[in-house]
Design an enzyme around this catalytic site. Structure first.
Site, PDB file in Angstrom:
ATOM      1  N   ASP A 107      49.106  43.062  35.925  1.00  0.00           N
ATOM      2  CA  ASP A 107      50.427  43.855  35.878  1.00  0.00           C
ATOM      3  C   ASP A 107      51.179  43.754  37.387  1.00  0.00           C
ATOM      4  O   ASP A 107      50.576  43.708  38.347  1.00  0.00           O
ATOM      5  CB  ASP A 107      49.785  45.256  35.731  1.00  0.00           C
ATOM      6  CG  ASP A 107      51.147  46.363  35.403  1.00  0.00           C
ATOM      7  OD1 ASP A 107      51.890  46.168  34.605  1.00  0.00           O
ATOM      8  OD2 ASP A 107      51.305  47.294  36.353  1.00  0.00           O
TER       9      ASP A 107
ATOM     10  N   GLU B 155      34.357  31.196  39.920  1.00  0.00           N
ATOM     11  CA  GLU B 155      33.039  31.485  40.074  1.00  0.00           C
ATOM     12  C   GLU B 155      32.377  31.318  38.567  1.00  0.00           C
ATOM     13  O   GLU B 155      31.260  31.195  38.138  1.00  0.00           O
ATOM     14  CB  GLU B 155      32.754  32.591  40.820  1.00  0.00           C
ATOM     15  CG  GLU B 155      33.138  32.636  42.248  1.00  0.00           C
ATOM     16  CD  GLU B 155      32.995  34.175  42.872  1.00  0.00           C
ATOM     17  OE1 GLU B 155      32.565  35.042  42.064  1.00  0.00           O
ATOM     18  OE2 GLU B 155      33.452  34.214  43.916  1.00  0.00           O
TER      19      GLU B 155
END
Length: 555
Positions: free
Chosen positions: A214, A274
């Site tokens: 956002d 990751e």
């Protein structure tokens, strides 16, 4: 324990790090999707129950608007706990069940992260405002008053008035780009960044496939708190804020769009890396520099995979020229970047109403717009109910929930008109959304007539056209992965080619309410089937009906 072939296929698919490029992402506004417990508000179990609809539609992923604990002053975009589920929507166990069902159906799950600001009820802010010397004193944007007691600069809030609010405990102002109950976090503080990245890992470990970020360009502010300059009136438009909002009078150089954000986005991308096959799309809220910022944030492979700007969410009429200009502007601003296009979302008037006020055949118009959106270069966000051709609901002032609309009524009626509950069953109470006598927003009668049950299986319906075209899109990789080349605009015809590998697909749309004749470009063209549009062809000449389309493959 044995592993099913379906699970293996899903696992293999999840390893495709490029799955997002050209993906169709279905946005769910959880308050309004499906209520499972009869309280008139949608929830996570309701989403889980309706995921088969999204799978049958043919979307690749869902984006779920915020469901975190919140005072709901801005309906979830004011987060008070980043690592839990608001009881209104269910529990973390419900979330895990939803993830499992989505993955079983082959649907990726992206969730909405609000990292530029929190709720004023978040423990971080409660501690920060308690004194000037506590451990989190610098976790939000605080500033002293000017000598005359006024705010430190001229920055404005999107929701109206100053972007600064006085706090009597600290005897300082804090910054809020939105509601006063949504204080901005200070991402210049490395501890704040670390906390937000840890929160990101929390959801990745629960199995999400990505995020919608956002207000991604609001993360940093100018440390010197310099005043924004005035914006020339000729450059004002209403795509970031409604025309009645003085927010449009400034050029927002210092309260957002800061260069420091690029380094944080690299840190964020490193966290995504990751985990396998994670993607993020950022919302760039800026009506002057939107595409330029998209280019900055998606360049290379160390920041965002994709962003979306407001070019196609603006009120300006959609014309062939505007489609061409917007794509050319994006290509110029972001030659290395990738965009995610949307015509509607939870913040703007539904596009069938926004652009089609004078259109008599709304269903044909909606079908034509879906074909344009789903054949552009870029990924796509579809907003719930868009596949039904829903129009903007007319909400009475007494039923308004959105503080933005309440602030600027009646010149701007807010965002409630696009947030009304999803309509599933034309014959059921509350259109199958809820068993409650009253839902959080009323369901318009005209929406109920367009419910899923009234359209499913009807080949002439908007819903079935979306399903057809999504299948057509998947059958031709040029739509998801290919380059785009526009041909000169003639009359109301929008014409372009999509190129991928050895395949070139011609797309022609008649963006008018009357039939139009056209001529195919040079070369041999084989008409394609299965897309749901009709056109008459006589050699090189074609006749497209009102709101019609034509597709062909070069041979």
């Amino acid at each position: 324990m044995s592993i099913s072939a379906e699970a293996v296929a899903t696992s293999d698919k999840s390893q495709d790090r490029d799955w997002w490029r050209g993906a169709v992402i279905y946005q769910i506004y959880p308050r309004s999707f499906q209520d499972s417990n009869g309280d008139g508000i949608g929830d996570l179990k309701g989403i889980t129950a309706r995921l088969p609809h999204i799978a049958a539609l043919g979307a690749d992923a869902v984006w779920i608007s915020p469901f975190f604990p919140s005072p709901m002053k801005d309906f979830g975009y004011d987060v008070s706990n980043y690592t839990d589920v608001d009881p209104m929507f269910g529990t973390l166990s419900d979330f895990d069940g939803m993830i499992a069902e989505a993955h079983r159906l082959g649907i990726k799950v992206m969730i909405d992260l609000v990292m530029s600001h929190s709720s004023d009820q978040h423990p971080w802010f409660i501690e920060s405002r308690s004194s000037r010397f506590n451990p989190k004193a610098d976790w939000y944007v605080w500033a002293d008053a000017r000598p005359d007691g006024t705010p430190p600069n001229n920055w404005l809030s999107i929701f109206g008035g100053s972007a600064w609010h006085w706090d009597p405990t600290r005897m300082q102002y804090y910054m809020h780009n939105f509601l006063t109950s949504q204080p901005d976090m200070n991402l210049h503080n490395a501890e704040v960044q670390d906390a937000l990245l840890d929160m990101t890992r929390f959801w990745l470990k629960r199995g999400v496939d990505g995020f919608r970020l956002d207000t991604i360009n609001f993360y940093f502010h100018d440390k010197e708190l310099r005043d924004n300059p005035a914006l020339d009136p000729s450059r004002r438009n209403a795509s970031t804020a409604p025309a009645v909002n003085p927010y449009n009078f400034q050029e927002h150089l210092y309260d957002k769009n800061r260069p420091e954000n690029l380094e944080f986005l690299k840190r964020f991308r490193a966290v995504l890396n990751e985990f396998p096959a994670i993607a993020a799309v950022g919302e760039v809220g800026d009506s002057q520099r939107g595409l330029e910022i998209v280019g900055e944030y998606t360049s290379g492979d160390d920041k965002m995979q994709m962003c979306y700007a407001f070019e196609f969410l603006a009120p300006d009429a959609l014309t062939p020229e505007r489609v061409v200009e917007t794509q050319h502007a994006f290509s110029a601003a972001a030659p290395e970047g990738w965009v995610c296009w949307a015509f509607s979302n939870h913040d703007v008037i539904r596009h069938v109403s926004r652009w089609g006020q004078e259109v008599l055949d709304r269903d044909s118009y909606a079908k034509m717009l879906s074909g344009i959106l789903l054949s552009q270069r870029g990924s796509v966000c579809l907003y719930q109910g868009e596949e039904l051709g829903l129009t903007e609901a007319d909400i009475a002032y007494a039923d308004l929930q959105d503080p933005y609309g309440i602030q600027f009524w009646p010149e701007f009626k807010g965002r409630d008109g696009c947030r009304t509950p999803m309509v599933w069953d034309a014959q059921a109470l509350q259109a199958g959304f809820s068993t409650a006598e009253r839902t959080w927003l009323p369901i318009p009668v005209e929406h109920q007539l367009h419910a899923v049950s009234a359209q499913y299986g009807d080949p002439s319906s908007v819903l079935e056209q979306y399903r057809r075209f999504l299948a057509f899109r998947k059958a031709h990789p040029a739509f998801a992965k290919g380059e785009i080349e526009f041909l000169p605009v003639e009359a109301s015809l929008l014409t372009y080619q999509r190129h991928h590998g050895n395949e070139t697909i011609l797309c022609i749309f008649n963006m008018s309410a009357t039939s139009v004749s056209g001529t195919l470009p040079a070369g041999e063209w084989e008409a394609l089937e299965g897309h749901g549009f009709e056109a008459a062809r006589d050699g090189k000449n074609i006749e497209l009906p009102a709101w019609g389309g034509f597709f062909a493959r070069q041979v």
